[in-house]
Design a protein around this motif. Sequence first.
Motif, mmCIF file in Angstrom:
data_model
loop_
_atom_site.group_PDB
_atom_site.id
_atom_site.type_symbol
_atom_site.label_atom_id
_atom_site.label_comp_id
_atom_site.label_asym_id
_atom_site.label_seq_id
_atom_site.Cartn_x
_atom_site.Cartn_y
_atom_site.Cartn_z
ATOM 1 N N GLN A 14 7.422 -2.732 5.041
ATOM 2 C CA GLN A 14 7.896 -3.712 6.014
ATOM 3 C C GLN A 14 8.183 -2.997 7.328
ATOM 4 N N LEU A 15 7.623 -3.548 8.389
ATOM 5 C CA LEU A 15 7.766 -2.971 9.719
ATOM 6 C C LEU A 15 8.805 -3.702 10.549
ATOM 7 N N SER A 16 8.930 -4.988 10.309
ATOM 8 C CA SER A 16 9.832 -5.813 11.100
ATOM 9 C C SER A 16 10.034 -7.131 10.371
ATOM 10 N N GLY A 17 10.929 -7.938 10.869
ATOM 11 C CA GLY A 17 11.154 -9.262 10.309
ATOM 12 C C GLY A 17 11.870 -10.117 11.319
ATOM 13 N N LEU A 56 4.337 -6.848 7.696
ATOM 14 C CA LEU A 56 4.040 -5.846 6.670
ATOM 15 C C LEU A 56 2.755 -5.098 6.979
ATOM 16 N N THR A 57 2.581 -3.993 6.304
ATOM 17 C CA THR A 57 1.293 -3.323 6.216
ATOM 18 C C THR A 57 1.104 -2.921 4.764
ATOM 19 N N GLY A 58 -0.122 -2.911 4.324
ATOM 20 C CA GLY A 58 -0.405 -2.602 2.932
ATOM 21 C C GLY A 58 -1.571 -3.433 2.449
ATOM 22 N N PRO A 59 -1.670 -3.631 1.166
ATOM 23 C CA PRO A 59 -0.800 -3.161 0.089
ATOM 24 C C PRO A 59 -1.094 -1.709 -0.288
ATOM 25 N N ALA A 64 3.593 3.738 -0.903
ATOM 26 C CA ALA A 64 4.193 3.017 0.225
ATOM 27 C C ALA A 64 5.215 3.906 0.929
ATOM 28 N N GLN A 65 6.013 4.628 0.158
ATOM 29 C CA GLN A 65 7.008 5.515 0.755
ATOM 30 C C GLN A 65 6.339 6.659 1.514
ATOM 31 N N PHE A 81 10.134 0.492 5.996
ATOM 32 C CA PHE A 81 10.654 0.816 4.669
ATOM 33 C C PHE A 81 9.776 0.190 3.606
ATOM 34 N N SER A 82 9.797 0.793 2.436
ATOM 35 C CA SER A 82 9.033 0.307 1.304
ATOM 36 C C SER A 82 9.595 -1.048 0.878
#
Length: 108
Positions: free
Chosen positions: A25-28, A66-69, A76-77, A91-92
Motif C-alpha cells: 500500500q502506497l497511499s489511501g 496499491l502496487t503488486g501483487p 512485498a516487504q 507498507f506490506s
Amino acid sequence: AEAKQAAEEKAEREALGIAGTNWVQLSGGAHADRMATEFRRLAAKSSALRRKGGAVTTGKDYFRLLTGPFASKAAAQDFVNQLAKDGVDGFSWTRTPAQIKIEKLLPK
C-alpha cells in the motif's frame, strides 16, 4: 453442470479484479479520483514502482493505492524496502477479506 460451475468461477474472479493476496500500500484516502495523480507523483521517484504499476481497491469511503501483487508477504516487504531507498513510503498489505476488489489503476 461443468459449464455452469466454470462460468460461476469466472464471474467470481472478475468480481475480485486483479488476483493476489500480498500487496504494497502506497497511499489511501476518500477520493478514488486522486489515486492516479498520487501514483504518478510517487512513480516519478521510483523506476521500480513505474515498472510494477498501480492498482486501487474499490470502496465507498476509503480507497487504497496499491502496487503488486507479490508472491508472498516477504516479497512485498522486500519491495517496500526497495521503495524506501527511492524515498517512497509504503507498507506490506494483505487483502482480507479476500473479496475486496482491486482494479488496475487507469492512467489519466
